[in-house]
Design an enzyme around this catalytic site. Structure first.
Site, mmCIF file in Angstrom:
data_model
loop_
_atom_site.group_PDB
_atom_site.id
_atom_site.type_symbol
_atom_site.label_atom_id
_atom_site.label_comp_id
_atom_site.label_asym_id
_atom_site.label_seq_id
_atom_site.Cartn_x
_atom_site.Cartn_y
_atom_site.Cartn_z
ATOM 1 C CD GLU A 73 -2.947 -1.279 2.176
ATOM 2 O OE1 GLU A 73 -4.130 -1.353 1.824
ATOM 3 O OE2 GLU A 73 -2.599 -1.241 3.354
ATOM 4 C CG HIS A 92 -3.731 2.299 5.396
ATOM 5 N ND1 HIS A 92 -5.082 2.581 5.394
ATOM 6 C CD2 HIS A 92 -3.603 1.095 4.772
ATOM 7 C CE1 HIS A 92 -5.734 1.600 4.784
ATOM 8 N NE2 HIS A 92 -4.857 0.680 4.406
ATOM 9 C CG HIS A 94 -6.898 -2.864 6.980
ATOM 10 N ND1 HIS A 94 -6.503 -4.002 6.322
ATOM 11 C CD2 HIS A 94 -6.517 -1.824 6.196
ATOM 12 C CE1 HIS A 94 -5.912 -3.673 5.175
ATOM 13 N NE2 HIS A 94 -5.895 -2.353 5.083
ATOM 14 C CE1 TYR A 119 -8.312 17.863 23.073
ATOM 15 C CE2 TYR A 119 -10.324 17.284 24.256
ATOM 16 C CZ TYR A 119 -9.099 17.940 24.207
ATOM 17 O OH TYR A 119 -8.683 18.677 25.268
HETATM 18 ZN ZN LIG Z 1 -5.234 -1.168 3.588
#
Ligand SMILES: [Zn+2]
Length: 210
Positions: A73, A92, A94, A119
């Site tokens: 990615e 990044h 999941h 926030y």
């Molecule tokens: Zn991903």
């Protein structure tokens, strides 16, 4: 922050995120900008098990220079950096609740989550939804790039969040705030709710410009 400090910080953050259930299996990836390119977590390795010495190093053109092969990615990270010259790190994940929200049918693709807390407004701000693309599709990086100039946080549909920051701490803090807000949003489904008003949000944006 020099390169060896950056390597240690990536491994420490990865372990912390993995142990707290923010990522699982070999999902999730972290990158940091260094003087002559980027450091990026390797492909097929759990974030809880990152060896600082084996973190991938990419040159300023995004080519793999040393260490293990970078995450598949990598293009998501490079798309963020390309549009955000002041970004020092990208995370990044999941992460479960964010992915759940990204799959809801009734969300606003221009700004996915409502302003539940101050926030969230300060650390994440507006959160556009990136349409679904299959893994590895170049269209995904292009779609992220289109939003990245205006937004440091985006949510990939049926996939997860990508967040850039002016430091690794800022990127991590923002993606964790996003995940917790997604969790709150799901908890509040079916409940009568008071979100922050547009005036309250505007006052925060004026006081804490992102
Ligand atoms: Zn991903």
């Amino acid at each position: 922050m020099n390169e060896s400090q950056a390597r240690e910080k990536i491994a420490t953050l990865g372990r912390s995120m993995f142990q707290r259930g923010l990522t699982f299996g070999s999902s999730g990836n972290i990158s940091v900008k260094i003087a002559d390119g980027w450091l990026m977590t390797p492909t097929n390795v759990a974030l809880g098990d990152i060896d600082p010495a084996r973190i991938a190093k990419l040159d300023a053109a995004g080519r793999h220079l040393s260490g293990d092969a970078p995450t598949k990615e990598a293009m998501l990270h490079l798309a963020m950096y390309r549009e955000r010259p002041n970004a020092a790190a990208v995370v990044h994940l999941h992460s479960t609740h964010s992915v759940a929200v990204s799959a809801l049918a009734n969300i606003d693709p221009a700004d996915v989550l409502p302003p539940i807390t101050a926030y969230y407004v300060m650390r994440v701000g507006r959160l556009p939804l990136i349409p679904y693309y299959p893994p590895g599709d170049q269209g995904l990086a292009e779609a992220v790039g289109k939003q990245a100039a205006k937004h440091h946080a985006v949510l990939l549909a049926n996939h997860g969040p990508v967040v850039a920051g002016g430091s690794l701490e800022a990127a991590a803090g923002a993606i964790e705030e996003l995940e917790e807000t997604a969790k709150l949003y799901l908890m509040l489904q079916g409940h009568r709710t008071r979100f922050l008003t547009p005036e309250q949000v505007a006052a925060l944006r004026e006081r804490y410009p992102s």
